[in-house]
Every structure is written in structure tokens, then in C-alpha cells.
Design a protein around this motif. Structure first.
Motif, PDB file in Angstrom:
ATOM      1  N   ARG A 283      23.223  -4.662  70.092  1.00  0.00           N
ATOM      2  CA  ARG A 283      23.086  -3.236  69.860  1.00  0.00           C
ATOM      3  C   ARG A 283      24.392  -2.598  69.396  1.00  0.00           C
ATOM      4  O   ARG A 283      24.387  -1.702  68.579  1.00  0.00           O
TER       5      ARG A 283
ATOM      6  N   ARG B 128      16.521   7.745  78.395  1.00  0.00           N
ATOM      7  CA  ARG B 128      17.398   8.663  77.671  1.00  0.00           C
ATOM      8  C   ARG B 128      17.673   9.932  78.468  1.00  0.00           C
ATOM      9  O   ARG B 128      18.785  10.440  78.475  1.00  0.00           O
TER      10      ARG B 128
ATOM     11  N   ASP C 250      23.287  10.471  69.815  1.00  0.00           N
ATOM     12  CA  ASP C 250      22.284  11.392  70.356  1.00  0.00           C
ATOM     13  C   ASP C 250      22.795  12.788  70.665  1.00  0.00           C
ATOM     14  O   ASP C 250      22.110  13.763  70.399  1.00  0.00           O
TER      15      ASP C 250
ATOM     16  N   VAL D 268      20.810   7.244  67.572  1.00  0.00           N
ATOM     17  CA  VAL D 268      20.867   6.088  68.456  1.00  0.00           C
ATOM     18  C   VAL D 268      21.683   6.519  69.668  1.00  0.00           C
ATOM     19  O   VAL D 268      22.358   7.535  69.636  1.00  0.00           O
ATOM     20  N   ASP D 269      21.603   5.738  70.744  1.00  0.00           N
ATOM     21  CA  ASP D 269      22.115   6.268  72.005  1.00  0.00           C
ATOM     22  C   ASP D 269      23.618   6.180  72.175  1.00  0.00           C
ATOM     23  O   ASP D 269      24.140   6.570  73.196  1.00  0.00           O
ATOM     24  N   SER D 270      24.335   5.636  71.223  1.00  0.00           N
ATOM     25  CA  SER D 270      25.781   5.681  71.361  1.00  0.00           C
ATOM     26  C   SER D 270      26.418   5.583  69.985  1.00  0.00           C
ATOM     27  O   SER D 270      25.797   5.155  69.020  1.00  0.00           O
TER      28      SER D 270
END
Lengths: 540, 330
Positions: free
Chosen positions: A223, A497, B29, B58-60
């Protein structure tokens, strides 16, 4: 042969996904990875937390199973038992929200300590949090296995023990332990592997490099660094360890039974009698101990749900329900779960029929285990590695915006298929054994045979399989963590989230919605397909 | 008849929507969230572009680029927004980035910037934020932080997944050099948790889970302006503060290259930049016509700003992150 086709599809997806990733990464450097002190400490931590989680689960489950076995009557016993049988399908993210609500720095435990005048304690993040969550999921599972074991001890053994005046510790070591000991390798194997490959829990509660598991390290490599070589190497290390450890546990196990038939009357000299709630005189201390064990377990298992409900009652989180992101995630979750659940159940049925046919044919009996093994192959793979491999394989030939969702469904199918197989293989085998000759004698075949012979006997297990797979899939927080964006989101990812943004009130509201959704879907599918007579074999 | 009207209306609305090209901007985000600057910037750009601007989050921050790498040539991303000065060499090495072609003469940064591929959109200084009511005497340097009471809990971000986390690691590296690992080991008992992204860490701090959090010197401005709340302040460190320049870049495979160019030009305009101080709570990269909000004057002004050379970072980042992870995992 539909069976062969399904097996080929499953096998090729699993192997193809992995080989695809190896091909794209260009190199595998397992030795290099193993030489890094950090990777070594990740492997160590992965093994250590899994070993601790397993030992503690077994340690806590035994007294709980005993207490439940000795006390067949008390208010809420059936609810507690029901809870132990559904613990595995409680969506991980829901449990995590609850656990943060109970054990976080501003959680219920700390509120309580505060009232008593103690300073707040930080004990949630890192190993403690991981252990708490793993115990939450696994103590009920092991309790269930142990309780089933205890219930299978024949009545005459208890009576004999009673005549001989065996009590206390001797009762444990002479009567109970031999049964429990037989169950330990299988139970420990399941719990160890579940904790070894634990992902969402470690991701949410891990708290940094000192508590990272291999699965999370693989996720990070993919990721954040997009380092395929590292991901492949770490995956291979994980697979080898998984297979080796699985072999150690399961080669000494004599099978694991998750469900046991209901035995109406039972008796044990040191327990409450089945007919009335009256206690045997002179056994006050063990009775109090049992009550304490049951109370502590109930508190531990129910408090996270309570914390979620309390957060919801706060009333600050309801705004999320009107949010477009929520509605979209709800829709996507339901869609993905239904499609994945249906495909997995159909696949499992086809494979189960193949297994049954092979088993009933003396020439092929020895290979009957192969289809089941292929169906369970995905279990040793890290889902995110598999997902990435398949993504890279298809990305140049497929539209990327449809590839993400398609892969989330596909990977879900691969990982819920083993559960469906476990549920369907025994009844399909039984039905075939019973009715194959008969229906051939009657000249029935194809659809007619299905409609009149197999369907009546199989609709219950089929309904149960579809209900379980759909519910598992709706609560899944695996590969979606990799492919998810704000355009492709599911309820568990949304909870993750919201938790990430520390909107616990909103996360709790979504958690409740997710739970209700699971419950509704489960009941509807089971009733609709399984028929009116209620659930399949899932009750004690 | 009514049905027909409705249907034709529906189709024409759809047709209208389809006529507009979509510009996809991949970002982190907290930038695109409804509390971040994203929605306002979307509104401002859509008013002039005849297009549909879509933020894909995206989260980061470090996940932005790997997302584009995962999607490969078929990616729908036109622009990546939210990488920073420490990641630009790595980003350039992916071969995915195109030159931006924007005239940067209006840039008003504390340092000179002449990178032709990465365009700054805001900047700031890393700092630990604390609650003045519970901690009236915060540490005034890294040495004091390292020697502080073990009860003082801090939350930081992972250097592998988040640019503030990476920034902190580099900040410590520039202050301590080879002694960095030792410092991390000493800090370890005070680190409550290492989060994946900024928003997670900041949220934990606001909920009272930690005493200090790694953020920016500008974070208190948010509390003072949006919440009229002055108890959250940045601890001023005598070692100096790490500086971060956040950048945007156009992708070579952008499906809408011309629109992407227009957006890159838009970044340095007053319309975009004026949203930054009270949207992303960072400093704008050009001088604003209306000036900065008044409360920005009350913020910690670092005596020394620290920023490492991007090439040096790229060469050593992997080893330094391993060192950080290793120091914290013993």
C-alpha cells in the motif's frame, strides 16, 4: 464436469494470482528480508502474539466451558451460547470499535477507574489490544469446542465417577481432561492460524512497528511502498510458516467439530441437575466460582457491544446516516456480499457433489480429499497478496474501475468457500449415499432428481451456507483495505476510516447498522431458503 | 406525456454530465474530506473549467503514489496532490510524472524552488501540539522531550505511510544524526502509538488519548479561528523545526492532459491559495492579496527551519525507516 471447472477456476486464480505477483516483482529476496533485524522482529512478534493469544484462549475457555456445562440453567445461558456460536461472524471492525470504547483511554474501564479515583491507564494499543481482540473472537470459539467435547462424555462415565466418589481435581483429570486433551491440537491450530494471519485487528490496534505482524507488513509494502518484491518475499515466509505450523497442529488432531447434536438429558455429579435449577447441597464454593467465571466472561464479551450502543445513544453520530458515502458503502457492501455469497455457495455445492461422488466410488475414494483441499487452498495465502497479484495480471486488459470491485468479490469468494465447503460436504454426502440408488431405481435424473430428492434434504444446509458466507463477506475487512477509495467503499472500510479520523460516535452508528444488516440478512436467507423450521443445526 | 418529459429531462441531464470531462486528482483523505480544503477548491475550479473535478482519496499521503503505480497505465489519475519535498526523488524515479510547465515566479517560499515536475501548493513546519491546560510547561527541545517524564504520552505517525511521520523521522535525523536510533529508543516509552496517517493521530490527541501529537505549527490556528479555542498550542523547539513543502504533480498518462495543465496553473492562483490557510491549515505558497488571517500571527515562528536535500533522503530513506522501526520494536 462442472466440478472440475470450478476447481480449475479456483486453483488457477489462487496460483495465477501469486505467480503473477512474482512475475511482476522480478525478484524474490527471502534471504535478504530474513537478514533485516526489523523483519526478524516482525516474524518474532507475529509468532509470539499468536502463541500468547492461543494459550490464553485455551486457558480461559476451559473454565468457561466447564462452568457452562455444570450450570445448565441460568438466565441468559442460551443467549450466551448463541453468542459463542456467532463470534466468528461478528464483523471485526464492529468488535474493534467496541473494544476501543471499553478499553481505550476514554473508554468505559477508564471511566470506571476515574470514578474510583484512579488515574487513567493506557493499555489498549500494541500487544494488549491485539490480545484483547483475539481473545474476544477466540475464547467463545474454543469454549464452544470444549463444551461440545464435555457434552460428548458418555453418561455412564459421570455416573461411575459419582459412584467411586471422584470429585474436584480428580474429576477434571480423570474424566474431563482426556476429552479436552484430544481437542486441544485442533482448537489450538485454528486459533493459532487465525491469529497468525490476523490483519484488521493488528492494523487498527497494533500501534506501530513494535507490534506489526507479517500480514500487516505485507500490506504496508504494497500500500505504501509498492514494493512487490518485499511483499512476495514476506508472503512466502508467511505461507511456509503457516503450512509448517498448521501441519504440526493438525497432524496430531483428530478433527474439529464445530457443531454438536443436542443431547437432551445429561448429568454430572458436581453440576446442577437438568430438571431443576436447585443446587446440589454442599457445593456452594464451586457454584460461586462458576457464577464468577460466567459473569466475567459475559462482561468481557458483551461490554464491547454495550460500548457501541452507548456511543450510539450519545446521539452525535447519526449525521453519518445521511452522508452519501454511507449510503454508497451500504449499497456496495450488500451487493458484494450477495454476489460473493451466492457464487461461493454454488461453488461449494458443486465441489461437495464431486467429493460425494468420489467418496461413493470405491476406485476414487482415495482422491476424494483433493477437491476439498483445492477449495481451501486460498486460506494459506494473504488475501492482499492474492488480490494485488490478480490486479496486476488483469490491469492491462480490463477497465480498472470495474476490476477493483470484481476482485473484491473474487477474493471474498475464495476466502468464504472453505466455510461453505465445511457446511455442505457432510449433508451432500449423506443425501447422495441415501438417495442416489433410490432415485436411479425410480428413473429420476437431472432437475427432477434435484427437485424431489436432494432439495428437501439440502435446503436447510444450503440456506445456512448462504447465510454464513454472505454474512462473513459483508463483514470482511481484508482486500478492500487495499483497493478501497472513496468511490469503492464498504461498511467495514467506512468504520475503519471513521475510526481513523477518530469519529467514534459515527463509527459506532455504522457498526450497529452493519450488525443489524448481518442479522437481518442471516435470518432472511436462512428462512427463505432453509424453510420455516428454523435454523440448521446451529443450536445446542 | 409527463413520463416522457421526465425521461427526456433525465437523459439531457446525463448527457450534460457526460459532456463535461472529469479531472481525477488523487490525494490524501484529510485534504478531500468535507472538513478539508477539497470541496472549496473543487467549487472554485469547476467555476472556471467546464469540467467535473473529482478527488480520489487514499488513507495516507505516501499511499497516493503507490495507488497510481498499482493501477499502472490504465489509471484514471490525472494529478497526484499531497506528496512532499522528501518524496519527490522517489516519485520521479517511478517514471510516472510529467513536467508541470507552470511559471513559478510568483512562489513565495522560505527557500528557493525550481523543480520542473513538482509544484508546491502549501508549506508548513512540523511541531508537537499540546494542551496548555493540562501541560502548562511543554518540552522546549528534543532533548527535553527525550528526558521528559514517562507519563507524557505522544502520538506520532509512521514514516513509511505518512509524510508528517517521515518528516518527524527526518527532523530527528537532522538534529541528532547517527544518534537518531538511540533517541528513538529513549522516546519509545512515551510513544503511545504510531499511527498510519495524520488524521488518526490528531483525532486521538483531541479525544484526550495522548498529551502531545506531531502536527504543524499552524494547527493551533484551526482551533483559534474555527473553534475560538486557544488551549491547544505548538511547542517551540530550540533545535528548530522540520519544514515541509507539499507538492502536486501531473501524471504522464493523465487521461485529460490539457485539463490537468489547467489545474496545475490554477494551483498558484489566488482562488486556490486563499483556501489553503483556513482549509488545509498550512501556509500558502504565494503572497495572498488579503494577507494571512490575523491569528496566524500568534503562531510559533521557528528560529531555524530544517529541510534535508531530497536526493539524500531518497538514498537513505529505506535504511533510516528500518532503523526507526528497529529502534521502536525492541
Amino acid at each position: 464436469m462442472p466440478g472440475t471447472m470450478v476447481l480449475l477456476l479456483v486453483g488457477i486464480s489462487v496460483i495465477g494470482g501469486f505467480v503473477g505477483l512474482i512475475f511482476e516483482s522480478g525478484s524474490i529476496a527471502i534471504i535478504d528480508q530474513l537478514q533485516k533485524p526489523y523483519i526478524r522482529s516482525v516474524i518474532q512478534f507475529t509468532l509470539w502474539q499468536a502463541a500468547l493469544s492461543t494459550s490464553l484462549s485455551l486457558l480461559f475457555a476451559f473454565p468457561l466451558a466447564r462452568a457452562l456445562h455444570r450450570r445448565p440453567h441460568f438466565f441468559g445461558r442460551s443467549i450466551l451460547l448463541r453468542l459463542t456460536s456467532i463470534s466468528l461472524i461478528v464483523p471485526t471492525m464492529v468488535a474493534i470499535i467496541g473494544i476501543v470504547g471499553v478499553h481505550g483511554r476514554s473508554g468505559l474501564v477508564n471511566d470506571f477507574l476515574g470514578v474510583l479515583g484512579f488515574p487513567r491507564q493506557d493499555y489498549l494499543y500494541g500487544l494488549n489490544g491485539i490480545l484483547i481482540a483475539h481473545l474476544f473472537f477466540n475464547v467463545p470459539l474454543v469454549t464452544r469446542l470444549f463444551l461440545n467435547g464435555l457434552m460428548e462424555i458418555p453418561q455412564h462415565q459421570w455416573r461411575l465417577a459419582s459412584h467411586l466418589g471422584v470429585t474436584g481435581f480428580n474429576l477434571v483429570s480423570r474424566v474431563e481432561w482426556p476429552v479436552i486433551r484430544g481437542l486441544i491440537p485442533g482448537a489450538a491450530g485454528i486459533v493459532f492460524l487465525l491469529c497468525f494471519t490476523s490483519f484488521a485487528i493488528v492494523l487498527a490496534l497494533g500501534g506501530g512497528p513494535q507490534s506489526t505482524t507479517l500480514e500487516v507488513a505485507i500490506y504496508q509494502a504494497l500500500r505504501f511502498d509498492f514494493n512487490l518484491s518485499t511483499a512476495v518475499s514476506l508472503s512466502l515466509i508467511q505461507i511456509v510458516l503457516c503450512v509448517a505450523l498448521g501441519f504440526v497442529f493438525f497432524s496430531s488432531s483428530n478433527g474439529v467439530k464445530l457443531q454438536s447434536e443436542h443431547r437432551p438429558g445429561f448429568y454430572r455429579p458436581d453440576g446442577d441437575s437438568i430438571d431443576s435449577a436447585s443446587s446440589v447441597p454442599g457445593l456452594i464454593v464451586p457454584r460461586l466460582l462458576d457464577i464468577a467465571v460466567i459473569l466475567i466472561a459475559t462482561l468481557f464479551l458483551l461490554s464491547p457491544f454495550l460500548a457501541v450502543v452507548l456511543k450510539v445513544l450519545h446521539g452525535k453520530g447519526f449525521a453519518i446516516l445521511a452522508h452519501s458515502g454511507f449510503l454508497k458503502a451500504l449499497e456496495t457492501s450488500v451487493l458484494i456480499a450477495f454476489v460473493a455469497g451466492t457464487i461461493a455457495t454454488v461453488f461449494a455445492l458443486v465441489i461437495a457433489q464431486m467429493v460425494a461422488t468420489l467418496r461413493l466410488n470405491t476406485r476414487y475414494q482415495s482422491v476424494a480429499v483433493i477437491p476439498e483441499l483445492v477449495g481451501m487452498m486460498a486460506l494459506i495465502m494473504p488475501p492482499i497478496t492474492l488480490g494485488t497479484g490478480l490486479f496486476l495480471l488483469f490491469r492491462s486488459t480490463t477497465d480498472i474501475s470495474t476490476l477493483g470491485p470484481a476482485l473484491v468479490v473474487g477474493i471474498n469468494v475464495l476466502f468464504i468457500l472453505p466455510f461453505a465447503l465445511r457446511i455442505l460436504i457432510p449433508p451432500v454426502h449423506q443425501q447422495k449415499q441415501r438417495f442416489d440408488r433410490l432415485s436411479q431405481g425410480l428413473g429420476m435424473s437431472g432437475l427432477n432428481q434435484w427437485r424431489w430428492v436432494f432439495w428437501p434434504g439440502l435446503r436447510k444446509p444450503l440456506g445456512y451456507a448462504l447465510a454464513v458466507t454472505t454474512t462473513l463477506s459483508i463483514g470482511d475487512m481484508g482486500v478492500i483495505a487495499l483497493f478501497g477509495t472513496d468511490n469503492l467503499s464498504t461498511l467495514p472500510l467506512l468504520i475503519y476510516r471513521l475510526l481513523g479520523n477518530y469519529r467514534l460516535d459515527q463509527a459506532a452508528v455504522v457498526a450497529v447498522v452493519l450488525c443489524l444488516l448481518c442479522l437481518i440478512i442471516f435470518v432472511i436467507i436462512e428462512r427463505f431458503i432453509g424453510g420455516k423450521e428454523g435454523h440448521y443445526n446451529a443450536k445446542t | 406525456m409527463r413520463l416522457f418529459v421526465l425521461l427526456s429531462l433525465l437523459f439531457s441531464v446525463q448527457a450534460l454530465a457526460q459532456n463535461k470531462p472529469t479531472l481525477n486528482v488523487y490525494t490524501y483523505d484529510s485534504f478531500s474530506s468535507e472538513w478539508g480544503p477539497g470541496p472549496k477548491i473543487e467549487q472554485a475550479f469547476e467555476a472556471v473549467c467546464e469540467c467535473d473535478l473529482k478527488f480520489v482519496s487514499v488513507d495516507s499521503s505516501t499511499g497516493i503514489l503507490s495507488r497510481v503505480q498499482l493501477e499502472g497505465a490504465g489509471s484514471s489519475a490525472d494529478i497526484v496532490l499531497g506528496l512532499d519535498n522528501s518524496l519527490i526523488v522517489d516519485a520521479e524515479n517511478t517514471g510516472l510524472i510529467a513536467p508541470h510547465g507552470v511559471d513559478m515566479s510568483s512562489l513565495n517560499l522560505p527557500i528557493s524552488w525550481d523543480n520542473g515536475k513538482f509544484l508546491p501548493f502549501d508549506f508548513g513546519y512540523f511541531a508537537f501540539i499540546y494542551n496548555t491546560e493540562t501541560h502548562p510547561n511543554p518540552p522546549g527541545s528534543f532533548d527535553e522531550l527525550v528526558e521528559a517524564d514517562n507519563d507524557l504520552k505522544i502520538v506520532i505517525q509512521d514514516p513509511g505511510s505518512s509524510t508528517p511521520g517521515l518528516g518527524l523521522m527526518l527532523w530527528v535525523k537532522s538534529v541528532y544524526g547517527d544518534r537518531a536510533a538511540e533517541v528513538w529508543q529513549k522516546l519509545k516509552p512515551r510513544i503511545l502509538t504510531v499511527t498510519k496517517g495524520w488524521s488518526e493521530a490528531y483525532g486521538m490527541f483531541l479525544e484526550g488519548e495522548a498529551d502531545m501529537v506531531l502536527s504543524y505549527t499552524t494547527s493551533p490556528a484551526y482551533h483559534m479561528i474555527a473553534e475560538s479555542e486557544s488551549r491547544y498550542q505548538a511547542a517551540s523547539f530550540s533545535d528548530g523545526h522540520g519544514m515541509q513543502i507539499e507538492v502536486a504533480a501531473k501524471l504522464k498518462n493523465a487521461p485529460n492532459p490539457e485539463l490537468a495543465d489547467r489545474f496545475m496553473q490554477f494551483i498558484l492562483t489566488q482562488d486556490f491559495q486563499s483556501i489553503i490557510p483556513m482549509g488545509n491549515w498550512m501556509f500558502p505558497v504565494v503572497s495572498l492579496d488579503e494577507g494571512l488571517p490575523e491569528d496566524f500571527g500568534k503562531l510559533v515562528n521557528p528560529a531555524i527551519s530544517l529541510m534535508m536535500d531530497a536526493g539524500e533522503i531518497s538514498q537513505n530513506k529505506g535504511g533510516w525507516i528500518d532503523e526507526f522501526n528497529q529502534a521502536l520494536s525492541n
